[in-house]
Write an enzyme that holds these catalytic residues in place. Structure first.
Site, short mmCIF file in Angstrom:
data_model
loop_
_atom_site.label_atom_id
_atom_site.label_comp_id
_atom_site.label_asym_id
_atom_site.label_seq_id
_atom_site.Cartn_x
_atom_site.Cartn_y
_atom_site.Cartn_z
NE ARG A 161 -3.72 -2.31 0.01
CZ ARG A 161 -3.39 -3.45 -0.60
NH1 ARG A 161 -2.24 -3.51 -1.27
NH2 ARG A 161 -4.18 -4.50 -0.57
CB SER A 184 -10.14 -0.91 3.67
OG SER A 184 -10.76 -2.10 3.25
CD GLU A 227 -6.16 1.00 2.43
OE1 GLU A 227 -6.67 0.76 1.33
OE2 GLU A 227 -5.95 0.14 3.28
#
Length: 350
Positions: A166, A243, A344
């Site tokens: 990520r 998310s 995130e």
């Protein structure tokens, strides 16, 4: 270049939250992107680059400078690379899911498990978007960017992007330096779909033949919809940034400490390998085992009824309310499990 003033940003995000942009430009070409940057610099305005708005939380006060929405469209099928992979050059403003659909129709494997992810193509290298056993770093060949240091357009190879879990240089070491204009992907013509993720294996359990790319794409979209992770107009669980927390990646020692805490509570810790010396832990499990069940309500925000990691706008929510719930979850998880959850989405204007 069309310059607008006091443009509402909430409708341009999947969260449907946030104040206005003082100035706003929608750039349909690299030239218009450069014009927008020049306008902001000449007036010493803070610059916010906006893509699909799917991984973004905008402050209630909005953005005091220029919001530059990159709307460069187009999917161009180019020649093959030296390994026989098919190249696709895609504008940063192109819909990600439209591109995935295009590749599946062309029978090129490599991004089928990333179906149904909202947002634009330009956002995928930033976070090294991944789901259901695939990451874009596996297929990105290069990224065309505008370098804000010298105003020049240049091409970065995949290695130069510094992809990790990520992460990339675009959201770590070089955050704010580049504006992504185009991404080139190298996909496998006639390749078989990736079927490594447990949810996908279960979906096709008992089947004798290997599913094709289109079937895997549809199954991924079905699974995402079931979890409230597919943007469906009118669905309250869709008003989110997906998310909200990253799955923590722990060292062996940290993982062992977490396992002992779980064992002391009579729980078994679910985890799966991420890197050779580290372990990835389910953030959703940590959230739920800290007392935040699916459907948990907190005023006008809450947790999705179908996915413990999604903070949702239940209607008329503010960014301040989202931040308050985020901090409540982080504090409780760290208090119980000794793990700090990292958000995130990108948060701007705070």
């Amino acid at each position: 270049m069309l310059l607008q003033e006091n443009v509402a940003l909430a409708p341009l995000t999947t969260f449907k939250i946030g104040g206005p942009a003082r100035y706003f430009v929608e750039a349909a070409s690299a030239g218009e992107v450069q014009e927008g940057v020049a306008f902001a610099r000449a007036r010493e305005l803070p610059l916010l680059v906006l893509g699909g708005g799917s991984n973004l939380l905008v402050a209630d006060a909005g953005w005091p400078g220029l919001v530059l929405k990159v709307a460069i469209a187009g999917i161009e099928r180019q020649g093959s690379d030296e390994d026989g992979n098919q190249r696709f050059e895609v504008g940063a403003g192109e819909s990600w899911d439209r591109f995935v659909s295009h590749t599946v129709t062309a029978q090129c494997a490599g991004v089928e498990c990333l179906s149904g992810i909202p947002g634009s193509v330009g956002g995928t290298p930033v976070q090294n978007v991944g789901a259901y056993g695939q990451e874009v770093s596996e297929t990105i060949e290069s990224v065309q960017v505008l370098d804000l240091r010298d105003g020049q357009a240049r091409e970065l190879c995949a290695e130069a992007c510094g992809f990790g879990y990520r992460t990339s240089i675009f959201n770590t070491t070089e955050r704010g330096r580049f504006i992504i204009l185009q991404v080139t992907y190298a996909l496998t013509p006639g390749g078989e779909p990736r079927l490594e993720y447990a949810d996908l294996k279960r979906h096709f359990e008992g089947r004798e033949t290997v599913p094709n790319l289109a079937e895997v794409r549809e199954s991924v979209r079905h699974i995402r919809a079931r979890k409230g992770m597919l943007i469906v107009p009118g669905d309250a669980d869709s008003q989110s940034a997906g998310s909200f927390f990253k799955n923590p990646i722990l060292s062996e020692a940290q993982h062992e400490q977490l396992r002992k805490r779980a064992s002391a509570r009579g729980l078994q810790l679910p985890s799966y390998p991420a890197l050779e010396t580290r372990k990835k832990v389910s953030a959703a499990w940590l959230v739920e085992k800290s007392g935040f069940a699916r459907g948990y309500g907190f005023g006008r925000v809450g947790i999705s009824r179908r996915h413990a990691l999604a903070i949702v706008n239940c209607g008329g929510a503010t960014a301040g309310e989202v931040i308050a719930l985020k901090e409540q979850i982080q504090h409780r998880v760290e208090e119980i499990w000794g793990v700090r959850l990292e958000p995130e989405p990108v948060m701007v204007g705070f």
